[in-house]
Design a protein around this motif. Structure first.
Motif, PDB file in Angstrom:
ATOM      1  N   HIS A   7      -7.885  -2.557  -3.906  1.00 24.79           N
ATOM      2  CA  HIS A   7      -7.737  -2.993  -5.293  1.00 24.79           C
ATOM      3  C   HIS A   7      -9.016  -2.765  -6.103  1.00 24.79           C
ATOM      4  O   HIS A   7      -8.983  -2.775  -7.332  1.00 24.79           O
ATOM      5  N   ASP A   9      -6.307  -3.145   0.726  1.00 25.65           N
ATOM      6  CA  ASP A   9      -5.389  -2.690  -0.319  1.00 25.65           C
ATOM      7  C   ASP A   9      -6.079  -1.867  -1.399  1.00 25.65           C
ATOM      8  O   ASP A   9      -5.439  -1.415  -2.344  1.00 25.65           O
ATOM      9  N   LYS A  67       4.398   1.170   6.059  1.00 24.54           N
ATOM     10  CA  LYS A  67       3.489   1.963   5.256  1.00 24.54           C
ATOM     11  C   LYS A  67       2.239   2.267   6.068  1.00 24.54           C
ATOM     12  O   LYS A  67       1.562   1.361   6.552  1.00 24.54           O
ATOM     13  N   ARG A 118      -1.604 -11.064  -1.488  1.00 22.20           N
ATOM     14  CA  ARG A 118      -2.411 -10.376  -0.484  1.00 22.20           C
ATOM     15  C   ARG A 118      -1.838 -10.566   0.923  1.00 22.20           C
ATOM     16  O   ARG A 118      -1.915  -9.674   1.747  1.00 22.20           O
ATOM     17  N   LEU A 174      -1.573   3.391   7.296  1.00 21.63           N
ATOM     18  CA  LEU A 174      -2.935   3.118   6.854  1.00 21.63           C
ATOM     19  C   LEU A 174      -3.841   4.277   7.217  1.00 21.63           C
ATOM     20  O   LEU A 174      -3.661   4.922   8.250  1.00 21.63           O
ATOM     21  N   MET A 200       0.892  -8.253   1.138  1.00 14.40           N
ATOM     22  CA  MET A 200       0.338  -6.911   1.242  1.00 14.40           C
ATOM     23  C   MET A 200      -0.066  -6.599   2.680  1.00 14.40           C
ATOM     24  O   MET A 200       0.178  -5.507   3.191  1.00 14.40           O
ATOM     25  N   ARG A 201      -0.650  -7.585   3.352  1.00 15.28           N
ATOM     26  CA  ARG A 201      -1.065  -7.366   4.742  1.00 15.28           C
ATOM     27  C   ARG A 201       0.147  -7.089   5.632  1.00 15.28           C
ATOM     28  O   ARG A 201       0.119  -6.200   6.494  1.00 15.28           O
ATOM     29  N   GLY A 255      -7.820   1.759   4.504  1.00 17.44           N
ATOM     30  CA  GLY A 255      -6.693   0.910   4.115  1.00 17.44           C
ATOM     31  C   GLY A 255      -5.489   1.746   3.738  1.00 17.44           C
ATOM     32  O   GLY A 255      -5.243   2.795   4.342  1.00 17.44           O
ATOM     33  N   VAL A 256      -4.755   1.307   2.719  1.00 19.71           N
ATOM     34  CA  VAL A 256      -3.503   1.970   2.357  1.00 19.71           C
ATOM     35  C   VAL A 256      -3.765   3.379   1.810  1.00 19.71           C
ATOM     36  O   VAL A 256      -4.761   3.617   1.132  1.00 19.71           O
ATOM     37  N   TRP A 299       2.967  -5.887   4.640  1.00 16.71           N
ATOM     38  CA  TRP A 299       3.497  -4.583   4.243  1.00 16.71           C
ATOM     39  C   TRP A 299       2.675  -3.457   4.835  1.00 16.71           C
ATOM     40  O   TRP A 299       3.197  -2.448   5.300  1.00 16.71           O
ATOM     41  N   GLN A 300       1.333  -3.668   4.837  1.00 17.41           N
ATOM     42  CA  GLN A 300       0.443  -2.653   5.390  1.00 17.41           C
ATOM     43  C   GLN A 300       0.697  -2.468   6.883  1.00 17.41           C
ATOM     44  O   GLN A 300       0.614  -1.374   7.421  1.00 17.41           O
ATOM     45  N   GLY A 335      -3.842   3.822  -2.133  1.00 18.78           N
ATOM     46  CA  GLY A 335      -5.009   3.195  -2.754  1.00 18.78           C
ATOM     47  C   GLY A 335      -6.261   4.030  -2.595  1.00 18.78           C
ATOM     48  O   GLY A 335      -6.993   4.293  -3.559  1.00 18.78           O
TER      49      GLY A 335
END
Length: 349
Positions: free
Chosen positions: A115, A113, A346, A335, A348, A338-339, A146-147, A341-342, A150
Motif C-alpha cells: 500500500h 500488500d 493470489k 488488512r 505472491l 488481505m492476508r 508481496g502481492v 487473500w494473499q 502491488g
C-alpha cells in the motif's frame, strides 16, 4: 431594572453572534482539514544542511570555551553576510542556490500488500516536476515482497524515472527480496549492504482447505461460478486435480513474467541461475550480478554530498487524531482479509 434587562438582552445577542461565528469557523476549519487529510502532505528535507549542522555541532563541541566563543562570533558574521547576499539576489529575481545538481532521496519500506505505493507515486511525481537529467534519485528500499499487482505498480513508478532519463540508484540496507527486487532491478545502479538479503526471484501461493472438516460435521458448501477457471482452488470446497494443475500453471506464468522483467532491466544477468527463488546476502548477490556495489545508503549519501545538494522527499498521508491513538478497526479488518487473500489463490512475489 429596564436598563439591566436591556443590557442582559444585548449581551445575549452578542453571545449568540459570537457562538454562530465560532460554529461557522469550526465548520470551515473542519472542511479544510478533511481536504488536507485527503491530499496528504509533501515534505521536503534538505539533508545536506542537516548533515552540515551535525558536522558543525560535533566540531564545535571539541573546541575549548574560548574557541567556541570565537567560532560562534564568526558564524554569526558569516550567516549575516549570506542572508544579505541572498536578499540581494532575491531583489534581482535570481535564485539563491549554488546551482549544484541535486540528489533526491526517497524511502520505500514495503509491506505485503504494497500500500506504500500510494505515497511512492506522489513522491516520484513531485521529483519529476522539478528534476533535470543532471539530477539523480536514490531510493532507500526495504521490502521482502508481496502481492504481484502491488509491486508491479511500484516498479512501474520507478520506471517513470528511468524513462525520463534521470539516473536512479537503489540502496538496500536490509532486504530487497522477490517483489522488492522487482523494484530494485529497475535502477541503473544497485547498492547493497554486505549482509542485506537480495534476490528470491520466484512466486509462491498457499491456501488452507477445510473441506474434509466440514464433511465430518455434515456441512455443505456450494460454490457457483461462470467460467471454467473462475475458481481453481477454494477454502471450503473440494479441490480437484484439474484445479491444482491450473493453479500451478498460473504460478509458472507469473514466474515467467517476473523473470522476463528482471532480464529486461538487467540484461547481463544469468536469469536461469538467479531466478530459482533463492536469496543471497549482499556480497554473494554482487558476485552473481544482482547488485553492482557493496555499501550502505549512509556512505552513499555522504559521498554524493560532496558534489550534490541532497534533498529528502516524503509524501505523508494524514490520519485522523482518533486513528493515531486507537488505530482504524476497519483498516485492521481489511488488512486481515488481505492476508487471507494473499495466502489464497493470489500469488505472491
Amino acid at each position: 431594572m429596564d436598563l439591566l434587562s436591556e443590557y442582559g438582552l444585548f449581551l445575549a445577542k452578542i453571545a449568540t453572534v459570537v457562538i454562530a461565528i465560532a460554529i461557522i469557523a469550526a465548520i470551515i476549519v473542519n472542511v479544510a482539514q478533511r481536504r488536507k487529510q485527503q491530499r496528504g502532505e509533501l515534505r521536503v528535507t534538505r539533508l545536506s544542511e542537516q548533515y552540515k549542522e551535525m558536522q558543525e555541532e560535533m566540531a564545535v563541541s571539541l573546541l575549548d570555551p574560548h574557541q567556541q566563543k570565537l567560532w560562534h562570533k564568526a558564524q554569526k558574521k558569516k550567516h549575516k553576510q549570506e542572508a544579505k547576499a541572498a536578499k540581494a539576489l532575491a531583489k534581482q529575481g535570481k535564485p539563491a542556490a549554488d546551482g549544484r545538481a541535486r540528489l533526491y532521496v526517497i524511502d520505500f519500506k514495503g509491506s505485503m500488500d504494497a500500500h506504500e505505493v500510494a505515497s511512492l507515486r506522489e513522491e516520484v511525481t513531485a521529483v519529476l516536476a522539478v528534476a533535470t537529467p543532471q539530477d539523480e534519485v536514490l531510493v532507500r528500499l526495504e521490502s521482502p515482497g508481496g502481492v504481484v499487482h502491488g509491486y508491479g505498480l511500484a516498479a512501474s513508478q520507478l520506471q517513470r524515472l528511468r524513462e525520463r532519463g534521470i539516473p536512479l540508484t537503489v540502496a538496500v540496507d536490509k532486504v530487497a527480496a522477490s517483489g522488492g527486487y522487482m523494484m530494485a532491478c529497475v535502477a541503473s545502479h544497485i547498492v547493497a549492504a554486505p549482509f542485506a538479503i537480495v534476490g528470491s526471484i520466484g512466486v509462491v501461493a498457499q491456501i488452507p482447505n477445510f473441506n474434509r472438516l466440514l464433511k465430518r460435521n455434515d456441512i455443505d458448501v456450494e460454490l457457483h461460478t461462470a467460467g471454467q477457471y473462475k475458481r481453481t482452488l477454494t477454502l471450503f470446497g473440494e479441490n480437484t486435480e484439474e484445479g491444482r494443475e491450473k493453479f500451478r500453471e498460473d504460478l509458472n506464468d507469473t514466474h515467467l513474467l517476473f523473470k522476463s522483467f528482471v532480464k529486461e532491466m538487467r540484461p547481463s544477468l544469468n536469469i536461469d541461475e538467479v531466478a530459482t527463488g533463492e536469496h543471497w546476502y549482499g556480497v554473494q548477490a554482487k558476485e552473481k550480478g544482482l547488485v553492482d556495489a557493496i555499501s550502505t545508503s549512509d556512505d552513499l549519501i555522504l559521498d554524493k554530498m560532496k558534489q550534490r545538494e541532497v534533498v529528502g522527499v516524503r509524501y505523508l498521508r494524514r490520519k485522523k487524531m482518533m486513528d493515531r491513538f486507537t488505530g482504524s478497526a476497519a483498516e485492521s479488518a481489511d488488512r486481515l482479509m488481505m492476508r487471507w487473500w494473499q495466502r489464497g489463490e493470489k500469488p505472491l512475489l
